[in-house]
Design a protein around this motif. Sequence first.
Motif, PDB file in Angstrom:
ATOM      1  N   LEU A   1       0.835  -1.206   0.000  1.00  0.00           N
ATOM      2  CA  LEU A   1       0.000   0.000   0.000  1.00  0.00           C
ATOM      3  C   LEU A   1       0.875   1.264   0.000  1.00  0.00           C
ATOM      4  O   LEU A   1       0.633   2.207  -0.746  1.00  0.00           O
TER       5      LEU A   1
ATOM      6  N   ASN B   1       1.394   4.005  -3.035  1.00  0.00           N
ATOM      7  CA  ASN B   1       1.166   5.415  -2.760  1.00  0.00           C
ATOM      8  C   ASN B   1       2.333   6.260  -3.301  1.00  0.00           C
ATOM      9  O   ASN B   1       2.126   7.308  -3.908  1.00  0.00           O
TER      10      ASN B   1
ATOM     11  N   GLN C   1       0.000   6.235   5.403  1.00  0.00           N
ATOM     12  CA  GLN C   1      -0.704   5.699   4.223  1.00  0.00           C
ATOM     13  C   GLN C   1      -1.670   4.583   4.606  1.00  0.00           C
ATOM     14  O   GLN C   1      -2.730   4.436   3.992  1.00  0.00           O
TER      15      GLN C   1
ATOM     16  N   ARG D   1      -5.676   5.250   4.521  1.00  0.00           N
ATOM     17  CA  ARG D   1      -6.565   4.480   3.655  1.00  0.00           C
ATOM     18  C   ARG D   1      -7.793   4.021   4.454  1.00  0.00           C
ATOM     19  O   ARG D   1      -8.931   4.112   4.004  1.00  0.00           O
ATOM     20  N   HIS D   2      -7.527   3.549   5.665  1.00  0.00           N
ATOM     21  CA  HIS D   2      -8.620   3.101   6.529  1.00  0.00           C
ATOM     22  C   HIS D   2      -9.562   4.278   6.819  1.00  0.00           C
ATOM     23  O   HIS D   2     -10.790   4.144   6.734  1.00  0.00           O
TER      24      HIS D   2
ATOM     25  N   ASP E   1     -11.677   5.542   3.729  1.00  0.00           N
ATOM     26  CA  ASP E   1     -12.754   4.606   3.383  1.00  0.00           C
ATOM     27  C   ASP E   1     -13.883   4.692   4.411  1.00  0.00           C
ATOM     28  O   ASP E   1     -15.072   4.627   4.068  1.00  0.00           O
TER      29      ASP E   1
ATOM     30  N   THR F   1      -4.329  11.480  -3.093  1.00  0.00           N
ATOM     31  CA  THR F   1      -4.581  10.034  -3.120  1.00  0.00           C
ATOM     32  C   THR F   1      -5.892   9.715  -2.399  1.00  0.00           C
ATOM     33  O   THR F   1      -6.648   8.837  -2.816  1.00  0.00           O
ATOM     34  N   TYR F   2      -6.145  10.424  -1.311  1.00  0.00           N
ATOM     35  CA  TYR F   2      -7.288  10.111  -0.444  1.00  0.00           C
ATOM     36  C   TYR F   2      -8.558  10.792  -0.953  1.00  0.00           C
ATOM     37  O   TYR F   2      -9.615  10.158  -1.040  1.00  0.00           O
TER      38      TYR F   2
ATOM     39  N   ARG G   1      -9.769   9.247  -4.196  1.00  0.00           N
ATOM     40  CA  ARG G   1     -10.399   7.937  -3.950  1.00  0.00           C
ATOM     41  C   ARG G   1     -11.873   8.127  -3.574  1.00  0.00           C
ATOM     42  O   ARG G   1     -12.755   7.427  -4.042  1.00  0.00           O
TER      43      ARG G   1
END
Length: 328
Positions: free
Chosen positions: A8, A12, A67, A71-72, A75, A102-103, A106
């Motif tokens: 991950l 990134n 990162q 990600r957690h 989401d 990136t976040y 997404r």
Amino acid sequence: MPPDEAELVADNLVEADLRGIDSHGTNLLALYVSRLESGHLRPTTAVSVVRDDGSTVVLDGGLGFGQVAGRHAIDLAVDRGRAHGVAAVAVRESTHLGALATYTERAAHAGIFAMAFQNGPTIVPPFGGLTPLMSTNPFSYAVPAGDEPPIVYDVATTTVAGNKIILAKKRGDATIPSGWANDDAGRPTTDTAAASVHHLQWFGGHKGYGIALLVELLAGVLAGSCFGHTEHTASLLHGADRIAKGYVFLTLDVDRFVPVAEFRRQVDALIRDVHAGERAVGVEAVLVPGELEYRRRAERLRAGIPLSVPLIDEIDGLARAAGVAPLR
Ligand SMILES: NC(=O)c1ccc[n+]([C@@H]2O[C@H](COP(=O)([O-])OP(=O)(O)OC[C@H]3O[C@@H](n4cnc5c(N)ncnc54)[C@H](O)[C@@H]3O)[C@@H](O)[C@H]2O)c1
């Protein structure tokens, strides 16, 4: 590191390089490895819930990789935004997220309007000051579009991210553009050697400084994380026992305001209006935020990512030390 978490983080960094955000790509590998070796960054990221009130959640990032916790958190922010219309996920005791786009991007791909704020080590003085108090405090937003790629705004609140100065020094560039940094006495400079990563200039002077303070208030104070002179935010450039960063992801479920299909069509229309307008002399194309990176990503996927020789040497040094095949 657990292989899935390593993957991950690697994704990134490569994604940042693909988008042309070289300051937040594989250039960071050596820093991450040194922080893993010194114990300032934990190889396994244990995310825990501090408080969960449905539309608002506070997480603890366990001082592992930003990162992984990030990600957690994004989401979760997307799920909660969809469930409640508006949501905020704050993360304390975490570390560097890399490029914030990136976040938020997404989330935009999931039909959510997202914003991200991250604070960090004390390296930049308040506007007009000399004593470092905040980080380059980045802010990003991303908005879903229809046929067009999402609009993705992602900036440091200083004119450039500190890593761009570090990269210019690493590349041996003689000069940097004016407006990037001051010297140690707070005088504006274009001399790369004299430019201080502790005296970056805020974008738009006092205006960027005010946004940086907003990031500090959300990602630091509201998230219950480190801020200002808190000992744990001591500069990572000077070494510190523990370097924690905080961040907040805010999400809006577009569909609660206007039907998401209509929103996407309207965002497309706005983007096309931006493109269709008259251009200033010497300007090739008028763009929306994110477009440059979108184009660069397509180009780099085709032609490859250009890496400087010093960076290749640095990565190869790490590879040899880890018993992994070097790049050359
Ligand atoms: N995690 C951290 O602690 C941290 C700290 C600082 C910066 N960063 C990251 O550093 C990266 C670089 O920040 P920066 O301030 O140097 O970025 P930058 O000054 O290169 O600005 C990039 C943004 O401006 C947009 N843009 C560029 N040219 C444009 C044009 N002609 N028309 C319309 N929009 C345009 C881009 O699409 C992008 O959204 C970001 O990804 C940021 O998240 C992270």
